[in-house]
Write an enzyme that holds these catalytic residues in place. Structure first.
Site, PDB file in Angstrom:
ATOM      1  N   GLU A   1       5.850   1.209   0.151  1.00 42.82           N
ATOM      2  CA  GLU A   1       5.706  -0.006  -0.650  1.00 42.82           C
ATOM      3  C   GLU A   1       7.048  -0.700  -0.859  1.00 42.82           C
ATOM      4  O   GLU A   1       7.134  -1.931  -0.805  1.00 42.82           O
ATOM      5  CB  GLU A   1       5.072   0.327  -2.009  1.00 42.82           C
ATOM      6  CG  GLU A   1       3.672   0.894  -1.930  1.00 42.82           C
ATOM      7  CD  GLU A   1       2.629  -0.137  -1.534  1.00 42.82           C
ATOM      8  OE1 GLU A   1       2.986  -1.315  -1.358  1.00 42.82           O
ATOM      9  OE2 GLU A   1       1.446   0.233  -1.401  1.00 42.82           O
TER      10      GLU A   1
ATOM     11  N   ASP B   1      -3.915   1.378   8.988  1.00 41.67           N
ATOM     12  CA  ASP B   1      -3.976  -0.042   9.326  1.00 41.67           C
ATOM     13  C   ASP B   1      -2.683  -0.638   9.889  1.00 41.67           C
ATOM     14  O   ASP B   1      -2.631  -1.102  11.033  1.00 41.67           O
ATOM     15  CB  ASP B   1      -4.447  -0.844   8.108  1.00 41.67           C
ATOM     16  CG  ASP B   1      -3.691  -0.498   6.818  1.00 41.67           C
ATOM     17  OD1 ASP B   1      -2.785   0.356   6.859  1.00 41.67           O
ATOM     18  OD2 ASP B   1      -4.013  -1.091   5.766  1.00 41.67           O
TER      19      ASP B   1
ATOM     20  N   GLU C   1     -13.811  -2.883  -2.729  1.00 37.81           N
ATOM     21  CA  GLU C   1     -12.774  -2.009  -2.176  1.00 37.81           C
ATOM     22  C   GLU C   1     -13.325  -1.136  -1.053  1.00 37.81           C
ATOM     23  O   GLU C   1     -12.614  -0.788  -0.124  1.00 37.81           O
ATOM     24  CB  GLU C   1     -12.174  -1.155  -3.289  1.00 37.81           C
ATOM     25  CG  GLU C   1     -10.849  -0.508  -2.944  1.00 37.81           C
ATOM     26  CD  GLU C   1      -9.688  -1.485  -2.866  1.00 37.81           C
ATOM     27  OE1 GLU C   1      -8.566  -1.062  -3.142  1.00 37.81           O
ATOM     28  OE2 GLU C   1      -9.885  -2.668  -2.522  1.00 37.81           O
TER      29      GLU C   1
ATOM     30  N   GLU D   1      -6.239  -9.689   2.748  1.00 34.53           N
ATOM     31  CA  GLU D   1      -6.468  -9.448   4.181  1.00 34.53           C
ATOM     32  C   GLU D   1      -7.562 -10.343   4.770  1.00 34.53           C
ATOM     33  O   GLU D   1      -7.460 -10.789   5.915  1.00 34.53           O
ATOM     34  CB  GLU D   1      -6.810  -7.976   4.419  1.00 34.53           C
ATOM     35  CG  GLU D   1      -5.635  -7.025   4.336  1.00 34.53           C
ATOM     36  CD  GLU D   1      -5.209  -6.714   2.918  1.00 34.53           C
ATOM     37  OE1 GLU D   1      -4.111  -6.156   2.713  1.00 34.53           O
ATOM     38  OE2 GLU D   1      -5.979  -7.039   1.978  1.00 34.53           O
TER      39      GLU D   1
END
Length: 877
Positions: A115, A262, A356, A374
Site C-alpha cells: 500500500e 490482480d 465486495e 476499478e
C-alpha cells in the site's frame, strides 16, 4: 463513417451533456477533497460520517486495512496528480507546499509495503511528474527543485529493507523508522505475502531508479518478479494467491484475476509499456493465455486451482477483478472485455454498486462497497477503445449512484451494505486518487486536459508516470532470468494493439455481445436447496427448533446421548456420547441432530439476513446518513413494505423503556429512542406502543460498540406471543446510536426513516452547500477494547451460546443467539482478507455479566478463547 454508425446504434451524447457531466465530476471531487482538507488534514484519511480525520491508534483497529495508514497525510499525497489533471493548478501548488512542510516519512509505525508503494511512493512520483511538466510549461511551479522526488527516494530507501529475504520477495510490512529487523520494528516475523504484494513494485521502483539514476530500486523489483515467474505452476502457467517469502512454496493455491493477484498481471503488461522490455510482455502473454483458457468463462472470471486448473476454487467473484476488462483493452482483446464489463455493469445496476463479492448467480456474497474505482477504470478504457456512447451512460450511472447513495455532508461514505444503503465511516484515499481521474477523462474532450495522457501510463493507483522513462538508461547490476526460447510460442503473442476499426466492422457488434449477458443477469436463478443424503431420517428434535431453556427439549437430548456443558462465560456446549443414549436408534438420532446443528451453523454464516436501515432524512442530512440497524423478530416486518416508517425521534422516559412511559405526550406519534438493558426487548416495544409511538430504536449501552466490529443480531421475543406488538423495533450499536443522539442534541428535531433499505436521497447540490455551513461535527467516540464487546448480543438477560461437539471437539463449534429460543445470528457480512483494503477482524467472545469475575480474569479467558479460535481458523485454511 464508423463513428456515425456507432452513434446510430447507441444514442450519441452531445458535447453539452458531456460538459455538464464533466463539471459534475469536478464538483464532486471538490466536495470530497475540500472536506478532507477542512476536517481531516493532516490525518491520513477522512471519516465522512463524523467529519474528522482517521488517525491510526486513536480509532478502533480495522485489521489489515489500517496498514495503509502511516501518519503521512496519505489522502493528500495520493491526490496530488488528480489536482493537475482536473486543472486545479493553484490547489496543486498549495498541496505540494503542504506535503513538503508537514509530512514526515520516519514515523515509528508499521505499514504495508504494497500500500505504501502504490499510494505514497506512487503519489510522490506522480506529483513530481506533474510538477516537472508544469515547470517546463513556464507558468507554474517555477520554484520546484525536485523536492517530491527527494522525498520519494527517502521513502524508497525506507522500503528497501523489506526485500532482504533469500527469495527477493519483500516482507508484507515494514517499520518506516526501524525497518524489519530487531524487536523495536514490531514486524519481520511474517512468512507469507500475496502475489500482488510482491509483484506490484516494478512501475514505482523502476520510475524511481530512472528519475534518480540509482538502479537499486528497479533491481529489487525485477528480482521479485523473476522469482514469482520461476515459481509459477509450469503446467498451467498460473500463480497462486499467497506465497512463502522464504521458501517460495505456495500457501494458497487458488488462482484468479481478483484480490491477491490482480495487479501482478497488470504490472507485467504496464512494465512493458513503461520500460519497453519485451521480457515483461512475453511473460504477460503466457499468463494471459492461461487465464483465458482456465479462469475466463465469459462473462465470468472464476478462480481455479493452479495444479488442477479445470477445478473451480470458489463460486463467487470479488469486485477487484473489475479492473480486468480495462487491462484486456490494453492487451487488445476487446470482445471478452465487453462481455465481462457488461456483466459487472448489470450487477452494478442490480445493487447500485458492485458488492465486495458476488456469486455466479449475481447475488451479494460480501455486501460492502468501499467506493472502489476499478469499474470506472474499465469503463473509461472501453470507451477509449470503442467510442461507444453506451459507456458514457455507464459513467453517468456511476456518478448518479455516488451522489444518490454515497454522498454525505462531509464527503462520500463507503457503503457498509449495498442491500440497505447503510454507510461506513470511511473514505479511502484511492477514491480521490482514482475514481475522479477516470470519470473526468471519460467525459473530457482533448482540450479539457492540461497534458496528453497518451504520454503517461497509469499505475494501479492511477498515478501518472511518463513514458519517456523508457529511454532513460538503467545500469542494472542484476541480470533478469530471461525466458527460454522453448517456453515461448510467438503464435500466441499480439505484439501491437489491434486497430479497433477492424474489430468493429459492424457497429452493432458491441451491442450484440451485451444483450445476452444482460438477460443472464436479469434472469439469475435462485440458489439450489441444500443437498440432503437420501435415506437419512429426521431426528425427533430438529436443530432449528431447539430451545436451550425448554425442559422437554433437554430431555430429548438426554435420550439421544447429547448433554449440555455450561461454560464459565455463560455459553453452553453440546456434547454427544453415543454410549449414553437410551438405544442405538436414539444414538443415531443424536448423531443426525448434531449434524443438523453444524449444518445450521454453516448456513447461518453463509446466508446472512440483510440488516435494516435507519436513514436521517431531516435537515441538514436529507437522507444522506444511513445507519446499519438490526431487526426484531416481532412487530412490523419492514422488508414486506415499500415505504417503511418515517417520523421524528424522541427519547423515551424512562430511557430503558422497561416501565410505563412518563413522557407519553412527546412519544405519541414519534419514534422512541430507548436504551438497551433491564428488561426484554418485547417489553420495551409494548411500553412505547402503549404510549402511542409509531416505532422504536434500541441503542446499545455498551460504550464504543459498533456494527464495524460486532455482528448484528435479531432481537428475539420474551417467550410468549408477540402478536400484540405492531410497531417496528430496530437496534443500533452505541457508535451508530450516538450519531443519532448527537444529531438530536444539535438540531432538536430529527426525522428518520426506518426501512429495509435506504431510499433515494437526491438533493440539490446548492441546497446542501447552503445547509452544510450549519452542520457541526459530532463528538468523537472512545475506542473500546475488544474484550468489552460481545458477539452474543441479547438484551441484558445472560446469553447462551450453544456448541455441538462430539467429545467436545472445538472444531465443531456453533453460535446461536438465545433469548427464549434459538435465534440465527444476523452477522455483519464477512470481508475478503486480500490486498488493497483487505479487512478482517477476529470476533471476540465477551461476557455480558461482569459481576462475578474480575476484568483481568475476563481478559485472560477471552485471550485464551481467541488463540484457540485463531488456531481453528488456521487449521481450516
Amino acid at each position: 463513417m464508423l463513428l456515425g454508425a456507432l452513434c446510430r446504434f447507441g444514442e450519441a451524447m452531445s458535447r453539452e451533456e458531456k460538459q455538464k457531466l464533466r463539471n459534475q465530476v469536478v464538483e464532486m471531487f471538490d466536495h470530497a477533497y475540500q472536506n478532507y482538507m477542512d476536517h481531516a488534514y493532516p490525518a491520513d484519511e477522512l471519516m465522512p460520517l463524523t467529519c474528522r480525520g482517521r488517525v491510526r491508534g486513536l480509532e478502533p483497529s480495522r485489521g489489515d486495512v489500517d496498514d495503509a495508514l502511516g501518519k503521512f497525510s496519505l489522502t493528500l499525497i495520493d491526490t496530488l496528480d488528480t489536482l493537475v489533471l482536473l486543472n486545479k493548478t493553484t490547489e496543486f501548488e498549495a498541496a505540494v507546499r503542504s506535503v513538503l512542510s508537514d509530512v514526515r516519512l520516519d514515523n515509528d509505525i508499521v505499514v504495508s509495503v504494497f500500500e505504501t508503494n502504490i499510494r505514497v511512493l506512487g503519489g510522490l512520483l506522480g506529483g513530481h511528474s506533474m510538477a516537472v511538466m508544469l515547470k517546463e510549461g513556464g507558468q507554474h511551479m517555477l520554484w520546484y527543485q525536485d523536492e517530491l522526488l527527494h522525498m520519494a527516494k527517502d521513502l524508497g530507501l525506507r522500503l528497501l529493507p523489506a526485500f532482504n529475504t533469500s527469495s527477493g520477495l519483500p516482507y508484507p510490512r515494514i517499520n518506516l523508522k526501524h525497518g524489519v529487523r530487531g524487536p523495536e520494528t514490531r514486524t519481520g516475523t511474517e512468512t507469507d505475502t500475496c502475489t500482488a504484494c510482491a509483484g506490484t513494485m516494478i512501475l514505482e521502483f523502476a520510475a524511481l531508479s530512472r528519475f534518480t539514476g540509482d538502479p537499486v530500486f528497479e533491481d529489487h523489483a525485477r528480482r521479485a518478479l523473476d522469482f514469482l515467474w520461476e515459481k509459477r505452476q509450469r503446467n498451467s502457467n498460473l500463480v497462486g494467491t499467497t506465497i512463502n517469502i522464504h521458501s517460495g512454496e505456495w500457501v494458497r493455491r487458488d488462482s484468479g484475476v481478483g484480490a491477491g493477484i490482480d495487479s501482478y498481471y497488470e504490472y507485467l503488461l504496464k512494465a512493458y509499456i513503461l520500460l519497453g522490455d519485451d521480457l515483461f510482455l512475453q511473460r504477460f502473454n503466457i499468463h494471459y493465455a492461461s487465464i483465458m483458457k482456465y479462469i475466463s468463462q465469459p462473462p465470468l472470471l472464476l478462480d481455479v486451482h493452479i495444479h488442477k486448473p479445470l477445478l473451480p476454487a470458489r463460486t463467487w467473484m470479488d469486485s477487484l477483478l473489475a479492473f480486468f476488462p480495462g487491462l484486456q483493452v490494453l492487451k487488445g482483446d476487446i470482445r471478452p472485455a465487453i462481455e465481462t464489463h457488461e456483466m459487472l455493469y448489470q450487477v452494478t445496476k442490480k445493487h447500485n454498486f458492485l458488492p465486495e463479492a458476488f456469486t455466479t448467480d449475481f447475488r451479494v456474497h460480501w455486501a460492502q462497497h468501499p467506493l472502489r474505482p476499478e469499474f470506472a477504470e474499465s469503463t473509461y478504457f472501453l470507451y477509449k477503445a470503442t467510442g461507444d456512447p453506451y459507456y458514457l451512460e455507464a459513467g453517468r450511472t456511476i456518478l448518479d449512484n455516488l451522489n444518490r447513495f454515497a454522498r454525505v455532508p462531509c464527503g462520500f461514505a463507503a457503503m457498509k451494505d449495498v442491500r440497505t444503503g447503510s454507510h461506513e465511516d470511511r473514505m479511502d484515499s484511492f477514491f480521490l486518487a482514482e475514481m475522479f481521474k477516470y470519470l473526468f477523462l471519460l467525459f473530457a474532450e482533448a482540450e479539457d486536459i492540461p497534458f496528453d495522457v497518451e504520454d503517461y501510463v497509469f499505475t494501479t493507483e492511477a498515478h501518472l508516470l511518463p513514458l519517456s522513462l523508457s529511454t532513460t538508461p538503467n545500469s542494472s547490476s542484476i541480470p533478469s532470468n530471461r525466458t527460454s526460447d522453448e517456453e515461448l510460442d510467438d503464435s500466441n503473442f499480439d505484439w501491437t494493439c489491434p486497430n479497433t476499426r477492424l474489430l468493429f466492422p459492424d457497429p452493432a457488434f458491441p451491442r450484440s455481445l451485451r444483450e445476452p449477458i444482460r438477460s443472464a443477469v436479469d434472469k439469475s436463478c435462485p440458489r439450489p436447496a441444500p443437498y440432503r443424503e437420501p435415506g437419512m431420517g429426521r431426528p425427533p428434535l430438529r436443530a432449528q427448533d431447539f430451545m436451550a431453556n425448554n425442559p422437554e427439549h433437554l430431555e430429548l437430548l438426554r435420550r439421544m446421548g447429547v448433554s449440555l456443558v455450561h461454560l464459565k462465560d455463560g455459553r453452553v456446549q453440546l456434547v454427544q456420547h453415543a454410549t449414553q443414549a437410551v438405544s442405538a436408534v436414539a444414538a443415531e438420532d443424536g448423531v443426525r441432530f448434531m449434524q443438523e446443528m453444524m449444518e445450521l451453523s454453516s448456513q447461518q454464516q453463509k446466508e446472512q439476513l440483510p440488516p435494516r436501515a435507519i436513514q436521517i432524512v431531516s435537515h441538514p442530512f436529507f437522507g444522506r446518513v444511513v445507519l446499519t440497524a438490526g431487526p426484531a423478530q416481532f412487530g412490523t416486518d419492514l422488508s414486506k413494505g415499500s415505504t417503511g416508517v418515517q417520523g421524528f425521534v424522541t427519547v423515551a422516559e424512562p430511557y430503558s423503556g422497561c416501565t410505563e412511559i412518563t413522557n407519553g405526550e412527546y412519544v405519541q406519534g414519534h419514534i422512541a429512542l430507548l436504551q438497551r438493558g433491564q428488561c426484554m426487548f418485547a417489553e420495551k416495544a409494548r411500553n412505547i406502543q402503549k404510549a402511542g409511538a409509531i416505532g422504536g430504536i434500541v441503542i446499545d449501552d455498551n460504550e464504543g460498540s459498533s456494527s464495524d466490529t460486532a455482528p448484528l443480531f435479531q432481537m428475539a421475543g420474551d417467550g410468549r406471543s408477540t402478536d400484540d406488538v405492531t410497531l417496528p423495533l430496530l437496534f443500533l450499536f452505541h457508535k451508530e446510536g450516538n450519531i443519532l443522539l448527537e444529531a438530536l442534541k444539535e438540531y432538536r428535531e430529527v426525522e428518520v426513516l426506518l426501512s429495509d433499505k435506504a431510499r433515494d436521497r437526491v438533493v440539490d447540490v446548492q441546497e446542501e452547500e447552503d445547509c452544510q455551513t450549519e452542520a457541526t461535527t459530532p463528538t468523537s467516540f472512545k475506542p473500546v477494547s475488544q474484550s468489552q464487546m460481545s458477539t452474543e448480543e441479547l438484551d441484558k438477560s445472560v446469553p447462551e451460546e450453544v456448541t455441538p461437539a462430539k467429545e467436545v471437539s472445538p472444531a465443531e463449534e456453533l453460535r446461536i443467539e438465545e433469548e427464549d429460543r434459538a435465534v440465527p445470528p444476523l452477522a455483519d457480512t464477512a470481508q475478503p482478507k486480500e490486498e488493497r483494503d483487505s479487512e478482517k477482524t477476529e470476533e471476540p467472545r465477551g461476557d455480558k455479566d461482569l459481576s462475578s469475575q474480575s476484568v483481568d480474569q475476563l481478559l485472560a479467558d477471552w485471550q485464551e478463547d481467541l488463540e484457540a479460535f485463531k488456531q481453528m481458523e488456521k487449521d481450516d485454511l
